[in-house]
Write a protein that holds these residues in place. Structure first.
Motif, PDB file in Angstrom:
ATOM      1  N   ALA A 168     -28.793 -60.478  47.282  1.00 33.40           N
ATOM      2  CA  ALA A 168     -29.603 -61.425  48.038  1.00 33.40           C
ATOM      3  C   ALA A 168     -28.794 -62.684  48.290  1.00 33.40           C
ATOM      4  O   ALA A 168     -27.837 -62.991  47.566  1.00 33.40           O
ATOM      5  N   ALA A 169     -29.179 -63.425  49.344  1.00 31.90           N
ATOM      6  CA  ALA A 169     -28.473 -64.645  49.705  1.00 31.90           C
ATOM      7  C   ALA A 169     -29.435 -65.636  50.335  1.00 31.90           C
ATOM      8  O   ALA A 169     -30.391 -65.253  51.013  1.00 31.90           O
ATOM      9  N   VAL A 170     -29.182 -66.922  50.091  1.00 35.03           N
ATOM     10  CA  VAL A 170     -29.955 -68.023  50.659  1.00 35.03           C
ATOM     11  C   VAL A 170     -29.005 -68.903  51.459  1.00 35.03           C
ATOM     12  O   VAL A 170     -27.903 -69.225  51.003  1.00 35.03           O
ATOM     13  N   GLU A 171     -29.454 -69.312  52.645  1.00 33.24           N
ATOM     14  CA  GLU A 171     -28.631 -70.137  53.537  1.00 33.24           C
ATOM     15  C   GLU A 171     -29.260 -71.515  53.698  1.00 33.24           C
ATOM     16  O   GLU A 171     -30.476 -71.636  53.865  1.00 33.24           O
ATOM     17  N   ALA A 172     -28.422 -72.546  53.656  1.00 32.49           N
ATOM     18  CA  ALA A 172     -28.852 -73.918  53.931  1.00 32.49           C
ATOM     19  C   ALA A 172     -27.920 -74.516  54.973  1.00 32.49           C
ATOM     20  O   ALA A 172     -26.690 -74.378  54.868  1.00 32.49           O
ATOM     21  N   VAL A 173     -28.503 -75.169  55.971  1.00 35.14           N
ATOM     22  CA  VAL A 173     -27.726 -75.846  57.013  1.00 35.14           C
ATOM     23  C   VAL A 173     -27.954 -77.340  56.866  1.00 35.14           C
ATOM     24  O   VAL A 173     -29.104 -77.798  56.750  1.00 35.14           O
ATOM     25  N   ARG A 174     -26.861 -78.119  56.861  1.00 32.77           N
ATOM     26  CA  ARG A 174     -26.950 -79.556  56.625  1.00 32.77           C
ATOM     27  C   ARG A 174     -26.193 -80.316  57.717  1.00 32.77           C
ATOM     28  O   ARG A 174     -25.176 -79.838  58.233  1.00 32.77           O
ATOM     29  N   SER A 175     -26.685 -81.517  58.011  1.00 36.63           N
ATOM     30  CA  SER A 175     -26.001 -82.435  58.920  1.00 36.63           C
ATOM     31  C   SER A 175     -25.697 -83.723  58.171  1.00 36.63           C
ATOM     32  O   SER A 175     -26.537 -84.213  57.408  1.00 36.63           O
ATOM     33  N   ALA A 182     -25.029 -66.523  47.201  1.00 36.50           N
ATOM     34  CA  ALA A 182     -25.259 -65.076  47.156  1.00 36.50           C
ATOM     35  C   ALA A 182     -25.076 -64.555  45.751  1.00 36.50           C
ATOM     36  O   ALA A 182     -24.222 -65.030  44.993  1.00 36.50           O
ATOM     37  N   LEU A 183     -25.894 -63.555  45.411  1.00 33.01           N
ATOM     38  CA  LEU A 183     -25.786 -62.857  44.137  1.00 33.01           C
ATOM     39  C   LEU A 183     -25.840 -61.372  44.438  1.00 33.01           C
ATOM     40  O   LEU A 183     -26.831 -60.881  44.989  1.00 33.01           O
ATOM     41  N   GLU A 184     -24.765 -60.654  44.095  1.00 33.45           N
ATOM     42  CA  GLU A 184     -24.670 -59.239  44.414  1.00 33.45           C
ATOM     43  C   GLU A 184     -25.060 -58.381  43.221  1.00 33.45           C
ATOM     44  O   GLU A 184     -25.042 -58.826  42.078  1.00 33.45           O
ATOM     45  N   ARG A 185     -25.389 -57.141  43.506  1.00 29.92           N
ATOM     46  CA  ARG A 185     -25.760 -56.201  42.453  1.00 29.92           C
ATOM     47  C   ARG A 185     -24.590 -56.003  41.490  1.00 29.92           C
ATOM     48  O   ARG A 185     -23.464 -55.774  41.904  1.00 29.92           O
ATOM     49  N   GLY A 186     -24.858 -56.098  40.198  1.00 30.74           N
ATOM     50  CA  GLY A 186     -23.837 -55.869  39.185  1.00 30.74           C
ATOM     51  C   GLY A 186     -22.817 -56.968  39.034  1.00 30.74           C
ATOM     52  O   GLY A 186     -21.865 -56.833  38.260  1.00 30.74           O
ATOM     53  N   SER A 187     -22.983 -58.086  39.734  1.00 32.86           N
ATOM     54  CA  SER A 187     -21.986 -59.152  39.707  1.00 32.86           C
ATOM     55  C   SER A 187     -22.263 -60.119  38.567  1.00 32.86           C
ATOM     56  O   SER A 187     -23.418 -60.448  38.264  1.00 32.86           O
ATOM     57  N   VAL A 188     -21.192 -60.623  37.949  1.00 34.51           N
ATOM     58  CA  VAL A 188     -21.314 -61.627  36.888  1.00 34.51           C
ATOM     59  C   VAL A 188     -20.964 -63.016  37.411  1.00 34.51           C
ATOM     60  O   VAL A 188     -20.728 -63.938  36.629  1.00 34.51           O
ATOM     61  N   ARG A 189     -20.959 -63.187  38.715  1.00 36.40           N
ATOM     62  CA  ARG A 189     -20.638 -64.476  39.300  1.00 36.40           C
ATOM     63  C   ARG A 189     -21.612 -64.771  40.441  1.00 36.40           C
ATOM     64  O   ARG A 189     -22.225 -63.864  41.017  1.00 36.40           O
ATOM     65  N   VAL A 190     -21.745 -66.057  40.754  1.00 32.28           N
ATOM     66  CA  VAL A 190     -22.534 -66.510  41.890  1.00 32.28           C
ATOM     67  C   VAL A 190     -21.559 -66.878  42.997  1.00 32.28           C
ATOM     68  O   VAL A 190     -20.666 -67.718  42.790  1.00 32.28           O
TER      69      VAL A 190
END
Length: 347
Positions: free
Chosen positions: A81-88, A99-107
């Motif tokens: 899953a992933a979350v997007e933020a747009v900033r000005s 993003a956080l992937e399946r089986g991943s130990v990192r963000v």
């Protein structure tokens, strides 16, 4: 909330990461009340050499980029899953993806910036809930330790430092790493929790905007990839640094392919694989010890091996070859951070 069973990551309404918890230990990686992947902008007016120098007083004026034009779930499903933020901010915009992937130990973090500032310095901050006496940063074929405090003038002079694929801050027995594929400067600072405890802030240096000698320096679009690895030792930082910089490549339509060579042993890294320059067909492999400790390792070739010898940078045999060859295996011992180049003759 992003949760893959190994990590649980909280993202707030601003698109900032406010919590990263290891499922195995239940330990929180971020300092209480702090937000990670926080963009910070400083005035950047060095006394001399506009494009080359960074002076310590840039830290006196800073602005946090917390407002978001939009925050949305970019993707979700069994693979991640992933979350997007747009900033000005100022004359620029940034698109940040967590993003956080399946089986991943990192963000994983991706930051894309359309940069149009002048005499500004852009950082990405990660406040970590560890009391680090020093930080470790990767250099070529190893890593170095630098103090996280400013007890002496020498320590204070290290307000900006360089690293290759990762930098790690930790206390005895526990720490966190930032792996990066696109930026090589960082700074480290200490902060104090409300209960009096000490925390450590690691910040990645993303962009500058000097006027001299090129008034258009760094202007335009940039993309940065980096990752937070909670609970990481040096071995974890080395592994995730390589994974981020050299991601797995899949070729559709073919069968599984065995690695040309495979290295075994704690701390043993196969850094380079190439054909010999003399066009003999021999395979040259450069290995090194990455943890800063003595190691015993072995290299296995996926092709019939007629022989192996240790060589120098000119790919010529060294007088004493500290290796043993048995079948398709080559065994060796390495000193801390030792580099070993092997020349493999194909059978």
């Amino acid at each position: 909330m992003l949760d893959n069973g190994l990590l649980r990551v909280a993202v707030d309404a601003r698109g900032l990461v406010t919590s990263v918890v290891e499922a195995a230990t239940g330990r929180e990686a971020l300092a209480p009340g702090a937000a990670a992947n926080l963009l910070q902008i400083h005035r950047d007016l060095p006394n001399a050499w506009d494009a080359w120098d960074v002076d310590a007083f840039y830290r006196r004026i800073a602005s946090d980029v917390t407002a978001a034009d939009s925050v949305r779930v970019l993707r979700e499903g069994p693979e991640g899953a992933a979350v997007e933020a747009v900033r000005s901010f100022g004359s620029s915009t940034a698109r940040q993806v967590v993003a956080l992937e399946r089986g991943s130990v990192r963000v994983d973090f991706t930051t894309e910036v359309d940069w149009h500032e002048r005499e500004r310095f852009l950082k990405a901050a990660f406040p970590l809930d560890v009391r680090a006496h020093e930080v470790a940063a990767e250099i070529q074929f190893g890593h170095v330790h630098r103090p996280a405090h400013t007890n002496t003038s020498w320590d204070a002079a290290r307000f900006e430092a360089c690293g290759h694929r990762w930098v790690r801050a930790g206390e005895p027995g526990y720490g966190h790493a930032l792996a990066t594929a696109s930026t090589y400067g960082h700074d480290v600072d200490r902060a104090v929790r409300r209960d009096g405890g000490t925390t450590t802030v690691l910040r990645l240096s993303l962009l500058r905007a000097p006027r001299f000698p090129d008034p258009e320096a760094d202007q335009g679009r940039h993309a940065f990839s980096y990752a937070l690895v909670p609970g990481a030792g040096v071995a974890d930082a080395v592994r995730e640094g390589y994974r981020l910089n050299l991601p797995e490549r899949a070729v559709p339509g073919g069968a599984d392919v065995a690695p040309l060579v495979a290295a075994e042993g704690a701390g043993v890294v196969a850094e380079s694989v190439k054909l010999a320059e003399d066009r003999s067909g021999d395979v040259v492999v450069r290995l090194y010890e990455a943890h800063g400790a003595r190691a015993r390792g072995a290299l296995r070739a996926s092709f019939p091996l007629a022989g192996a010898v240790a060589v120098d940078l000119l790919e010529e045999p060294v007088e004493e070859s500290p290796i043993e060859v048995s079948g398709d295996w080559v065994a060796f011992a390495l000193r801390p951070f030792q580099i070993l180049t092997l020349r493999l003759a194909r059978g």
